[in-house]
Design an enzyme around this catalytic site. Structure first.
Site, PDB file in Angstrom:
ATOM      1  N   PHE A 152       0.848  -1.189   0.000  1.00 42.07           N
ATOM      2  CA  PHE A 152       0.000   0.000   0.000  1.00 42.07           C
ATOM      3  C   PHE A 152       0.885   1.240   0.000  1.00 42.07           C
ATOM      4  CE2 PHE A 152      -3.183   2.503   2.878  1.00 42.07           C
ATOM      5  CZ  PHE A 152      -3.559   3.288   1.804  1.00 42.07           C
ATOM      6  N   CYS A 153       0.700   2.118  -0.990  1.00 44.32           N
ATOM      7  CA  CYS A 153       1.434   3.388  -1.073  1.00 44.32           C
ATOM      8  C   CYS A 153       2.952   3.116  -1.090  1.00 44.32           C
ATOM      9  CB  CYS A 153       1.011   4.303   0.072  1.00 44.32           C
ATOM     10  SG  CYS A 153       1.638   5.996  -0.054  1.00 44.32           S
ATOM     11  N   VAL A 154       3.709   3.730  -0.185  1.00 40.95           N
ATOM     12  CA  VAL A 154       5.156   3.503  -0.164  1.00 40.95           C
ATOM     13  C   VAL A 154       5.451   2.032   0.114  1.00 40.95           C
ATOM     14  CG1 VAL A 154       7.328   4.165   0.924  1.00 40.95           C
ATOM     15  CG2 VAL A 154       5.536   5.868   0.609  1.00 40.95           C
TER      16      VAL A 154
END
Length: 566
Positions: free
Chosen positions: A298-300
């Site tokens: 998720f994301c980074v």
């Protein structure tokens, strides 16, 4: 007349330049070395003369109309900051608000009229947005009719409470977005039952208790962003993606990042890939006894997962059978509003400051992200907490948002240069990570790629770009709303919608993809669940205990690491 028009244009340009100059001080507080190039470029600003003349004409017409109406006839204002009846009941305040909105529209029009390159224009636009948001009369007790009315009605009690709230927030180091006293991690957020089964200096690995008699044979590992705490994926039982995965029959493991202190101040991107993401993949395999797993980033966390898979591929290893990337950058060509913060000068500043050691403070990061939406995430709470003496209502997501995390300086500096500035992850062989030449085109595994339509952190085009970078079988889904609300959208709520292309085609751009996509009501989770199950193998009896062999339960979920404050 021509001379008057020229004088007016010069006055507008001078006001605009002063706005940008005054913003430089605010910027220093928001993001450190955010806009050095923009500030230096202020004296050289040039405008489109056609747009400037149109702005002049529009401004004069609206100003004359507003002045002729006088202070007693200001119509309702189309801005929620001035929507309370008290603004309409106070002619002076209503007039001031209307004049402010006219000036704000004109200033933003000037930003659009600047003739320059796109990056500089985006920086100017962002700077003017910040300046105008800060200058709103609603932010000051002397002009805020609603706050004044409340002070009179409460006989000054609201002002006393506002001062108390201000002192409290100064002591805690950030503006309160919710009543944080009502939440406790492990008590009423992050409550899915599980146990920590492994830990090192960077992370704890949590295994969750099965909620089904049988589980899929391939375990499922979630890698959240280390810029935030993992429990955004486990806020409440009815909106927990973690619990949802467990309920679907997946033997679920989650990385819980340690909140770095000075003992981790020298940790690098390589450390996090080798000793965290790759280690978590290995431990998950060892505990499950299965040679391969499914993973989600998720994301980074997705960027780190993609990097780790690239390192493993370079070593001839393929321990992950499928990957899900939620609002993730792998190709940083389209980074949206965050691009205004990134240039060579800013990155060099951070490298000099933190590249050899130190901590990027969580509150500094949180402030930067808040100022991406200043009216909603900054000034709204300044007005409510301090001018009106209100206690913000309880909201689990905003409690999580205020629970900031630090980042090791070398990790952060590497990330800035090699992703946002130079976009090196997408370049085969450009980067050496953990001793391996990185080539994401070697990740020939099925992937599920999700992007949120209104995401201001990972714009939908940036999320979609992964479809053109990864070579395996891909499924792309677009959800409604933003970076968090779009992702945390459980089926039980029956909210929002998502878009899918039935033909499975993935053209070069997101706009082309969307032309052939169909909107479906409700959450994207069900579509993802069907996809994940197709890669999870057969079902086997659920384990009765946590861990396996040397990996034993250390403590109950959510563990110690997530409890540490920045």
């Amino acid at each position: 007349m021509a001379q008057a028009a020229e004088q007016f244009q010069q006055a507008l340009a001078q006001s605009f330049a002063k706005a940008l100059e005054s913003f430089k001080g605010l910027d220093a507080g928001v993001a450190g070395a955010g806009f050095p190039a923009m500030g230096e470029a202020v004296p050289d600003i040039k405008f489109s003369q056609d747009r400037l003349q149109a702005l002049q004409k529009s401004y004069v017409e609206e100003a004359i109309k507003l002045f002729s109406q006088g202070m007693g006839h200001t119509p309702p204002l189309p801005d929620r900051r001035f929507a309370a009846p008290a603004w309409g009941d106070n002619p002076v305040a209503a007039y001031a608000a209307a004049a402010y909105l006219l000036n704000a529209r004109t200033m933003m029009g000037l930003a659009e009229a600047v003739e320059t390159d796109s990056k500089t224009k985006n920086r100017i636009r962002f700077a003017v947005e910040q300046w105008m948001a800060a200058a709103s009369p609603s932010n000051y007790l002397a002009f805020n009719a609603e706050a004044q009315k409340k002070a009179i009605e409460t006989k000054g009690e609201s002002i006393a409470k506002g001062v108390k709230n201000l002192v409290h927030d100064l002591q805690q180091g950030h503006v309160s977005m919710t009543d944080e006293s009502l939440f406790e991690v492990g008590k009423n957020v992050a409550t899915t039952e599980g146990a920590v089964v492994f830990e090192n200096e960077l992370f704890q690995l949590i295994e969750y208790k099965p909620l089904t008699a049988k589980v899929y044979e391939k375990p499922f590992l979630l890698v959240p962003p280390c810029i935030n705490k993992f429990y955004i994926l486990d806020l409440q039982p009815d909106n927990s993606l973690i619990r949802y995965a467990v309920e679907q029959g997946h033997r679920t493991f989650v990385v819980s990042w340690r909140n770095p202190d000075e003992t981790l101040a020298n940790k690098t991107w390589d450390d996090y890939i080798e000793h965290a993401v790759i280690r978590a993949i290995g431990v998950t395999r060892d505990i499950s006894g299965w040679p391969t797993i499914n993973a989600l980033g998720f994301c980074v966390g997705g960027t780190m997962l993609g990097t780790a898979l690239g390192v493993l591929a370079a070593r001839g290893e393929k321990p992950v059978d499928s990957a899900t990337f939620l609002t993730t950058f792998l190709d940083f060509s389209d980074t949206g509003i965050l691009d205004v913060f990134i240039d060579e000068a800013m990155v060099k500043f951070r490298e000099a400051e933190l590249g050899k050691g130190g901590l990027m403070k969580g509150q500094d990061l949180a402030s930067t992200f808040s100022f991406l939406r200043p009216n909603d995430l900054v000034w709204n709470y300044v007005v409510g907490n301090y001018l009106k003496g209100e206690t913000p209502p309880p909201f689990d997501l905003l409690y999580w948002n205020s629970d900031s995390t630090n980042l090791p300086g070398p990790y952060y500096a590497w990330y800035l240069r090699n992703t946002y500035l130079e976009n090196n992850l997408k370049k085969p062989g450009k980067l050496t990570v953990c001793g391996e030449k990185l080539d994401l085109s070697a990740l020939d595994i099925p992937v599920y790629i999700y992007g949120s339509r209104e995401d201001h952190i990972v714009p939908i085009g940036g999320a979609y770009a992964s479809t053109q970078l990864l070579p395996g079988k891909k499924r792309f889904v677009q959800g409604a709303s933003g970076h968090i609300a779009g992702v945390i959208n459980p089926p039980s709520k029956n909210k929002r919608s998502h878009w899918i292309r039935a033909d499975g085609k993935l053209p070069k751009t997101h706009a082309q993809w969307l032309e052939g996509a169909t909107e479906h009501a409700g959450s994207w989770w069900t579509d993802w669940s069907h996809w994940l199950k197709s890669h999870a193998g057969k079902q086997i009896a659920a384990p009765k205990t946590y861990g396996k062999g040397k990996y034993k339960a250390i403590e109950a979920a959510p563990g110690r690491y997530v409890q540490a404050k920045a």
